[in-house]
Design an enzyme around this catalytic site. Structure first.
Site, mmCIF file in Angstrom:
data_model
loop_
_atom_site.group_PDB
_atom_site.id
_atom_site.type_symbol
_atom_site.label_atom_id
_atom_site.label_comp_id
_atom_site.label_asym_id
_atom_site.label_seq_id
_atom_site.Cartn_x
_atom_site.Cartn_y
_atom_site.Cartn_z
ATOM 1 N N ASP A 63 22.900 -21.883 -8.842
ATOM 2 C CA ASP A 63 22.151 -22.656 -9.828
ATOM 3 C C ASP A 63 22.091 -21.927 -11.171
ATOM 4 O O ASP A 63 22.380 -22.502 -12.214
ATOM 5 C CB ASP A 63 20.734 -22.993 -9.324
ATOM 6 C CG ASP A 63 19.952 -21.767 -8.829
ATOM 7 O OD1 ASP A 63 20.512 -20.641 -8.799
ATOM 8 O OD2 ASP A 63 18.778 -21.933 -8.449
ATOM 9 N N ASP A 77 21.004 -14.924 -13.679
ATOM 10 C CA ASP A 77 19.994 -14.341 -14.558
ATOM 11 C C ASP A 77 20.295 -12.846 -14.707
ATOM 12 O O ASP A 77 21.096 -12.443 -15.556
ATOM 13 C CB ASP A 77 18.623 -14.631 -13.939
ATOM 14 C CG ASP A 77 17.460 -14.134 -14.780
ATOM 15 O OD1 ASP A 77 17.668 -13.792 -15.953
ATOM 16 O OD2 ASP A 77 16.322 -14.087 -14.254
#
Ligand code: IMP
Ligand code: MG
Length: 175
Positions: free
Chosen positions: A100, A103
Protein backbone atom coordinates in the site's frame (compact mmCIF):
# COMPACT_ATOMS: atom_id res chain seq x y z
CA UNK A 1 -9.11 17.35 19.31
CA UNK A 2 -11.00 15.42 16.68
CA UNK A 3 -8.95 14.31 13.68
CA UNK A 4 -9.85 15.69 10.25
CA UNK A 5 -9.84 13.84 6.93
CA UNK A 6 -8.38 15.82 4.04
CA UNK A 7 -8.74 14.15 0.64
CA UNK A 8 -5.46 13.77 -1.24
CA UNK A 9 -6.36 11.34 -4.04
CA UNK A 10 -9.84 10.77 -5.45
CA UNK A 11 -11.45 7.45 -6.38
CA UNK A 12 -11.20 8.44 -10.05
CA UNK A 13 -7.49 9.23 -9.81
CA UNK A 14 -6.89 5.90 -8.05
CA UNK A 15 -8.76 4.01 -10.79
CA UNK A 16 -6.73 5.67 -13.58
CA UNK A 17 -3.49 4.88 -11.77
CA UNK A 18 -4.38 1.26 -10.99
CA UNK A 19 -5.14 0.84 -14.71
CA UNK A 20 -1.81 2.38 -15.64
CA UNK A 21 0.10 0.08 -13.25
CA UNK A 22 -1.67 -3.00 -14.65
CA UNK A 23 -0.67 -1.90 -18.17
CA UNK A 24 2.96 -1.49 -17.08
CA UNK A 25 2.93 -5.02 -15.64
CA UNK A 26 1.27 -6.42 -18.80
CA UNK A 27 3.93 -4.73 -20.93
CA UNK A 28 6.84 -6.06 -18.83
CA UNK A 29 5.56 -9.60 -18.24
CA UNK A 30 4.05 -10.42 -21.63
CA UNK A 31 3.86 -14.23 -22.12
CA UNK A 32 4.96 -14.85 -18.53
CA UNK A 33 2.89 -15.50 -15.45
CA UNK A 34 2.92 -13.61 -12.19
CA UNK A 35 2.91 -14.52 -8.52
CA UNK A 36 1.49 -11.52 -6.68
CA UNK A 37 2.38 -11.26 -2.99
CA UNK A 38 0.30 -8.76 -1.07
CA UNK A 39 1.51 -7.37 2.24
CA UNK A 40 -1.35 -7.58 4.75
CA UNK A 41 -3.50 -5.89 5.56
CA UNK A 42 -3.12 -2.51 3.88
CA UNK A 43 -2.69 -3.78 0.30
CA UNK A 44 -5.88 -5.81 0.14
CA UNK A 45 -8.05 -3.29 -1.71
CA UNK A 46 -5.27 -2.15 -4.05
CA UNK A 47 -4.41 -5.78 -4.87
CA UNK A 48 -8.06 -6.66 -5.47
CA UNK A 49 -8.47 -3.75 -7.90
CA UNK A 50 -5.08 -4.32 -9.57
CA UNK A 51 -5.63 -8.02 -10.40
CA UNK A 52 -8.86 -7.19 -12.17
CA UNK A 53 -6.99 -4.89 -14.57
CA UNK A 54 -4.08 -7.25 -15.31
CA UNK A 55 -4.30 -9.35 -18.47
CA UNK A 56 -1.08 -11.31 -17.88
CA UNK A 57 -1.66 -14.76 -16.39
CA UNK A 58 -1.62 -14.61 -12.60
CA UNK A 59 -0.54 -18.07 -11.47
CA UNK A 60 -1.00 -17.36 -7.79
CA UNK A 61 -1.88 -14.68 -5.24
CA UNK A 62 -0.35 -14.98 -1.80
CA UNK A 63 -0.13 -12.78 1.28
CA UNK A 64 2.57 -12.01 3.78
CA UNK A 65 1.89 -10.53 7.18
CA UNK A 66 4.39 -8.29 8.89
CA UNK A 67 4.38 -6.51 12.22
CA UNK A 68 2.78 -3.07 12.03
CA UNK A 69 2.70 0.22 13.89
CA UNK A 70 -0.10 -0.88 16.21
CA UNK A 71 -2.01 2.08 17.56
CA UNK A 72 0.81 4.52 16.96
CA UNK A 73 1.46 6.65 13.89
CA UNK A 74 5.21 6.30 14.41
CA UNK A 75 7.08 3.24 13.12
CA UNK A 76 8.83 1.02 15.66
CA UNK A 77 11.88 0.70 13.40
CA UNK A 78 11.60 -3.08 13.38
CA UNK A 79 9.70 -5.48 11.17
CA UNK A 80 9.02 -9.14 11.81
CA UNK A 81 7.40 -11.56 9.38
CA UNK A 82 4.37 -12.93 11.22
CA UNK A 83 3.07 -15.04 8.34
CA UNK A 84 5.44 -16.01 5.51
CA UNK A 85 5.29 -18.38 2.54
CA UNK A 86 6.73 -21.83 1.86
CA UNK A 87 9.85 -21.61 -0.33
CA UNK A 88 8.31 -23.89 -3.01
CA UNK A 89 5.67 -21.28 -3.78
CA UNK A 90 8.29 -18.64 -4.58
CA UNK A 91 11.11 -20.60 -6.23
CA UNK A 92 11.39 -19.92 -9.96
CA UNK A 93 8.40 -17.54 -10.03
CA UNK A 94 8.13 -14.00 -11.37
CA UNK A 95 7.14 -12.30 -8.13
CA UNK A 96 5.53 -8.90 -7.66
CA UNK A 97 5.28 -7.66 -4.08
CA UNK A 98 2.18 -5.49 -3.75
CA UNK A 99 2.25 -2.87 -1.00
CA UNK A 100 0.00 0.00 0.00
CA UNK A 101 2.64 2.53 1.04
CA UNK A 102 6.42 2.64 1.37
CA UNK A 103 7.34 4.91 4.26
CA UNK A 104 10.62 4.20 6.12
CA UNK A 105 11.21 1.29 3.72
CA UNK A 106 11.67 -1.17 6.60
CA UNK A 107 8.61 -3.29 5.75
CA UNK A 108 9.25 -3.63 2.03
CA UNK A 109 13.01 -4.12 2.48
CA UNK A 110 12.28 -6.93 4.97
CA UNK A 111 9.76 -8.60 2.64
CA UNK A 112 11.97 -8.27 -0.46
CA UNK A 113 14.95 -9.73 1.42
CA UNK A 114 12.85 -12.59 2.73
CA UNK A 115 11.53 -13.48 -0.74
CA UNK A 116 14.91 -13.07 -2.44
CA UNK A 117 16.26 -15.91 -0.28
CA UNK A 118 13.61 -18.19 -1.83
CA UNK A 119 15.15 -17.92 -5.34
CA UNK A 120 12.36 -16.34 -7.39
CA UNK A 121 13.02 -16.01 -11.16
CA UNK A 122 12.48 -12.28 -10.67
CA UNK A 123 11.33 -10.04 -7.86
CA UNK A 124 9.86 -6.56 -8.15
CA UNK A 125 7.92 -4.13 -5.99
CA UNK A 126 4.64 -2.44 -6.87
CA UNK A 127 3.36 0.11 -4.37
CA UNK A 128 0.37 2.38 -4.63
CA UNK A 129 1.97 5.12 -2.53
CA UNK A 130 5.47 6.32 -1.77
CA UNK A 131 6.26 8.62 1.16
CA UNK A 132 9.95 9.38 0.54
CA UNK A 133 10.30 12.01 3.30
CA UNK A 134 10.83 9.44 6.05
CA UNK A 135 12.88 6.80 4.22
CA UNK A 136 15.42 4.99 6.42
CA UNK A 137 16.29 2.10 4.10
CA UNK A 138 16.63 2.64 0.34
CA UNK A 139 14.04 0.61 -1.58
CA UNK A 140 13.75 0.31 -5.35
CA UNK A 141 10.12 0.84 -6.36
CA UNK A 142 9.57 -0.75 -9.77
CA UNK A 143 5.91 0.23 -10.13
CA UNK A 144 4.65 3.33 -8.34
CA UNK A 145 1.19 4.84 -8.14
CA UNK A 146 1.61 8.18 -6.35
CA UNK A 147 4.15 10.02 -4.24
CA UNK A 148 2.54 11.49 -1.12
CA UNK A 149 3.74 14.20 1.31
CA UNK A 150 4.86 13.46 4.86
CA UNK A 151 1.45 13.09 6.46
CA UNK A 152 -0.53 10.22 7.91
CA UNK A 153 -2.52 8.51 5.15
CA UNK A 154 -5.77 6.55 5.48
CA UNK A 155 -8.37 5.03 3.17
CA UNK A 156 -8.42 2.56 0.27
CA UNK A 157 -7.25 -0.24 2.58
CA UNK A 158 -4.89 1.92 4.65
CA UNK A 159 -5.72 2.32 8.33
CA UNK A 160 -5.15 4.29 11.48
CA UNK A 161 -5.50 1.86 14.39
CA UNK A 162 -7.47 -0.48 12.05
CA UNK A 163 -10.01 2.22 11.23
CA UNK A 164 -10.69 4.03 7.89
CA UNK A 165 -9.71 1.13 5.58
CA UNK A 166 -13.18 1.22 4.01
CA UNK A 167 -12.86 4.77 2.63
CA UNK A 168 -12.86 4.59 -1.19
CA UNK A 169 -10.44 7.52 -1.64
CA UNK A 170 -7.12 8.42 0.00
CA UNK A 171 -6.98 10.98 2.79
CA UNK A 172 -4.51 12.67 5.11
CA UNK A 173 -5.53 12.29 8.75
CA UNK A 174 -4.85 15.61 10.42
CA UNK A 175 -5.08 16.81 14.02
P1 IMP B 1 7.51 1.31 6.42
O1 IMP B 1 7.98 -0.02 6.95
O2 IMP B 1 7.83 2.43 7.34
O3 IMP B 1 7.96 1.58 5.00
O4 IMP B 1 5.96 1.30 6.43
C1 IMP B 1 5.25 0.46 5.69
C2 IMP B 1 3.95 0.12 6.35
O5 IMP B 1 3.57 1.05 7.37
C3 IMP B 1 2.90 0.15 5.32
O6 IMP B 1 2.64 -1.15 4.89
C4 IMP B 1 1.70 0.72 6.01
O7 IMP B 1 0.89 -0.33 6.47
C5 IMP B 1 2.25 1.47 7.19
N1 IMP B 1 2.21 2.91 6.94
C6 IMP B 1 3.20 3.71 6.51
N2 IMP B 1 2.80 4.97 6.38
C7 IMP B 1 1.50 4.97 6.71
C8 IMP B 1 0.50 6.00 6.75
O8 IMP B 1 0.72 7.17 6.44
N3 IMP B 1 -0.74 5.59 7.14
C9 IMP B 1 -1.03 4.32 7.50
N4 IMP B 1 -0.14 3.34 7.45
C10 IMP B 1 1.12 3.66 7.07
MG1 MG C 1 1.10 -2.23 5.42
Amino acid sequence: MKKQLVQLISQEEIAVTVNRLAKELDRDYENRSLLLVGILKGSFIFLADLVRKINTTICNIEFISISSYGASTVTSGQATIIMGLPKEKVMGQDVIVVEDIVDTGITTATVLNYLKNYDPASLRLCTLLNKPARRQIPVTIDYLGFTVPDCFIVGYGIDFNQEYRQLPAIYALEE
